[in-house]
Design an enzyme around this catalytic site. Structure first.
Site, PDB file in Angstrom:
ATOM      1  CB  SER A 113      37.901  36.436  44.660  1.00  0.00           C
ATOM      2  OG  SER A 113      39.188  36.392  44.142  1.00  0.00           O
ATOM      3  CG  HIS A 114      38.446  39.782  41.352  1.00  0.00           C
ATOM      4  ND1 HIS A 114      38.083  38.461  41.308  1.00  0.00           N
ATOM      5  CD2 HIS A 114      37.780  40.397  40.369  1.00  0.00           C
ATOM      6  CE1 HIS A 114      37.232  38.290  40.316  1.00  0.00           C
ATOM      7  NE2 HIS A 114      37.026  39.451  39.725  1.00  0.00           N
ATOM      8  CG  ASP A 274      42.780  37.959  44.852  1.00  0.00           C
ATOM      9  OD1 ASP A 274      43.598  37.355  45.568  1.00  0.00           O
ATOM     10  OD2 ASP A 274      41.774  37.404  44.379  1.00  0.00           O
ATOM     11  CG  ASP A 276      40.428  35.004  47.352  1.00  0.00           C
ATOM     12  OD1 ASP A 276      40.867  35.851  46.544  1.00  0.00           O
ATOM     13  OD2 ASP A 276      40.018  33.888  46.995  1.00  0.00           O
ATOM     14  CG  ASP A 278      42.648  33.387  44.783  1.00  0.00           C
ATOM     15  OD1 ASP A 278      42.603  34.631  44.673  1.00  0.00           O
ATOM     16  OD2 ASP A 278      41.675  32.640  44.508  1.00  0.00           O
ATOM     17  NE  ARG A 279      41.652  37.008  40.551  1.00  0.00           N
ATOM     18  CZ  ARG A 279      40.915  37.439  39.548  1.00  0.00           C
ATOM     19  NH1 ARG A 279      41.286  38.514  38.859  1.00  0.00           N
ATOM     20  NH2 ARG A 279      39.799  36.816  39.228  1.00  0.00           N
ATOM     21  CE  LYS A 373      42.800  32.958  41.248  1.00  0.00           C
ATOM     22  NZ  LYS A 373      41.494  32.407  40.838  1.00  0.00           N
TER      23      LYS A 373
END
Ligand code: VG1
Ligand code: CO
Length: 540
Positions: A113-114, A274, A276, A278-279, A373
């Protein structure tokens, strides 16, 4: 191609955190490490045998190698068909959409992710179940338990498959469908928002930028914003996915997206997502929308988007997320659920139809269209609202606060703190909790102080130890918890919230407004003093 079995010994610590198993790349590259975790997954998820599994990742360093390893193992473990994003790519929300569309029994998303990527950065692996959502704790716990006694993994001797071109192929008895990683997700988003209205906004001199942060969302944003909505090519920044994210930190907040923030005075709208996808971060000129406020604004304006024109059934937010959404839910006469941190806790509520929209303070919002998300979803939702209301972002927020009150909000992170130091700080506050009720913080009386525990209203499962909270009625909260996504030491997150009903006092400086709460947290946990740092490493 006959499957064969390779002997291994268990690795310590293959325990998924808030969102999957995240470790340094070097750890994942240890011989047998990824294999041990993936085999534990196959051993505990029998539905994948003969079933359909989605596979893709955020394109970070080691993504392509991991895809090849997992394909061989999936074939050896009897998976019927893998739906693979071309190039080994699938954003997290796209993976969720793909699992649901193809009725897969589950999916593997390769992402930290992030967290930063590259050879010295982080790698990660998440398992999503057949609803498209992150595996619930019972599933991740079973995988972890299995990893502690694993003694072999199954694989095939096979040459790497060509990943980049959509089409049908196979490995042993397993079919592989390589799909355009963007198409299904883009088509789903198109059903939810008023693309005609957004198109006319974007063609009418509206100035925006979308920052892909050299992570997975670039191709998704290009397809939707440029190809489908007709925005000029230069709305995209850093849209080419790179294995090391260009050396950046693919975390869409004002601290890590400085390049976009610097452009904002000349723009009407800025957004980023982000690693991946999702943010999401939403910016207007001179204003960064706090994610907690963003959730509340989307909920309050949901009917402006065709996908939500009939209204929403309920809202959920993670516990540390501000109570701005609760105010909207109360006004709409719908329930608002408070869940532990992590998207997996929204799954049951979404599946049961008890909520339509949910979000977290950590730049995550989404709805029942997927079970993750969804960064691009949030950006399109904001564009849909802006296209209908034709007001600046700041004016929409100001009006929202006048109507519902403002929840001033900030999160302070002390990152990569020595684990024992972080534990001691948390223990100090935990011990103080019972004695705090009745005391005050800057004139506000503490009404409740506890360690948050959650009973899932759908399946009755219980999650304990989900964050220490000190609550001053509806007026304020201080929350402290340890991150479950870091890969170095411990990261302590402090969350501050202060309600202000008076419109004359809704445009004040956030950190100044929250100062008494911030001082209280320092008195209780002593993080500055314990770490010798002048303050938090990241303030959002
Ligand atoms: C963080 C966020 C949490 C989010 C999680 C995964 O977890 O606080 O809200 O769900 O990251 O997001 P933690 O345990 O570090 O606080 V992502 O986009 O990193 O998958
Ligand atoms: Co993410």
């Amino acid at each position: 191609m006959t499957p064969h079995s390779i002997a291994i010994t268990p690795f310590q610590g293959q325990k998924p955190g808030t969102s999957g198993l995240r470790k340094k790349v070097a750890e994942f590259q240890r011989p047998g490490y990824l294999e041990a975790f993936v085999q534990s997954l196959f051993d505990t998820q029998p539905a994948l045998r003969g079933g359909i599994m989605a596979l893709g990742g955020d394109g970070r360093y080691f993504n392509r190698e991991a895809v090849q390893i997992i394909l061989r193992m999936a074939a050896a473990n009897g998976v019927g068909r893998v739906i693979l994003g071309a190039g080994g790519l699938l954003s997290t929300p796209a993976a969720s959409a793909v699992i649901r569309k193809y009725q897969a029994q589950g999916g593997i998303v390769l992402s930290a992710s992030h967290n930063p990527g590259g050879p010295d950065g982080d790698f990660g692996i998440k398992f999503n179940t057949s609803n498209g959502g992150p595996a619930p704790e019972a599933v991740t716990e079973a995988i972890y338990q299995r990893s502690q006694s694993i003694e072999r993994y199954l694989t095939l001797d096979a040459a790497p498959i060509a990943l980049d071109k959509p089409g049908e192929t196979s490995l042993g008895d397993m079919a592989i469908s390589i799909i355009d990683p963007v198409a299904d997700h883009a088509a789903l988003l198109q059903t939810l928002f008023d693309f005609d209205a957004i198109r006319s906004l974007l063609r009418g001199g509206f100035r925006m930028r979308f920052d892909g942060m050299h992570a997975v969302t670039g191709p998704y944003a290009r397809r939707v914003l440029v190809d489908m909505l007709g925005a000029p090519e230069d709305v995209l920044m850093n849209a080419q996915p790179l294995p090391d994210f260009g050396g950046g930190h693919p975390d869409p907040n004002p601290a890590h997206a400085e390049e976009l923030v610097a452009l904002m005075p000349g723009l009407d709208f800025g957004a980023a997502s982000d690693g991946d996808g999702d943010r999401n971060m939403i910016l207007g000129p001179g204003i960064a929308v706090s994610p907690s406020d963003s959730l509340a604004v989307l909920a309050a304006n949901a009917r402006l988007a065709p996908g939500y024109a009939n209204g929403i059934t309920g809202i959920a937010r993670s516990m540390p997320t501000s109570r701005a959404a609760d105010a909207v839910a109360a006004a709409l006469g719908i329930p608002c659920f408070e869940t532990p941190t992590g998207w997996k806790f929204f799954g049951n509520l979404l599946d049961a139809g008890q909520i339509t929209i949910c979000g977290e303070e950590s730049y995550g919002t989404s709805s029942n269209h997927v079970r993750e998300k969804d960064g691009l979803w949030a950006v399109l939702f904001w564009l849909n609202i802006l296209a209908k209301r034709r007001e600046p972002v700041g004016a929409i927020l100001a009006q929202h606060w006048r109507q519902y009150g403002r929840h001033y909000y900030s999160r302070h992170d002390y990152e990569a703190v020595d684990s024992a130091t972080a534990q001691a700080a948390m223990a100090q506050l935990a011990q103080a909790l019972p004695g705090l009720v009745g005391h005050d913080i800057g004139g506000l009386t503490i009404t409740q102080a506890d360690d948050f525990a959650y009973t899932d209203p759908v399946d009755g499962s219980v999650a304990k130890g989900q964050g220490l909270r000190v609550i001053c009625g509806d007026a304020a909260r201080v929350v402290a918890r340890l991150s479950g996504t870091g890969t170095e030491g411990a990261t302590v997150r402090l969350y501050f919230e202060r309600f202000e009903a008076d419109p004359a006092r809704q445009q004040d400086d956030v950190q100044t407004t929250l100062a008494p709460l911030i001082d209280f947290a320092e008195n209780q946990l002593g993080l500055r003093q314990r770490t010798g740092r002048p303050g938090p490493d990241v303030i959002t």
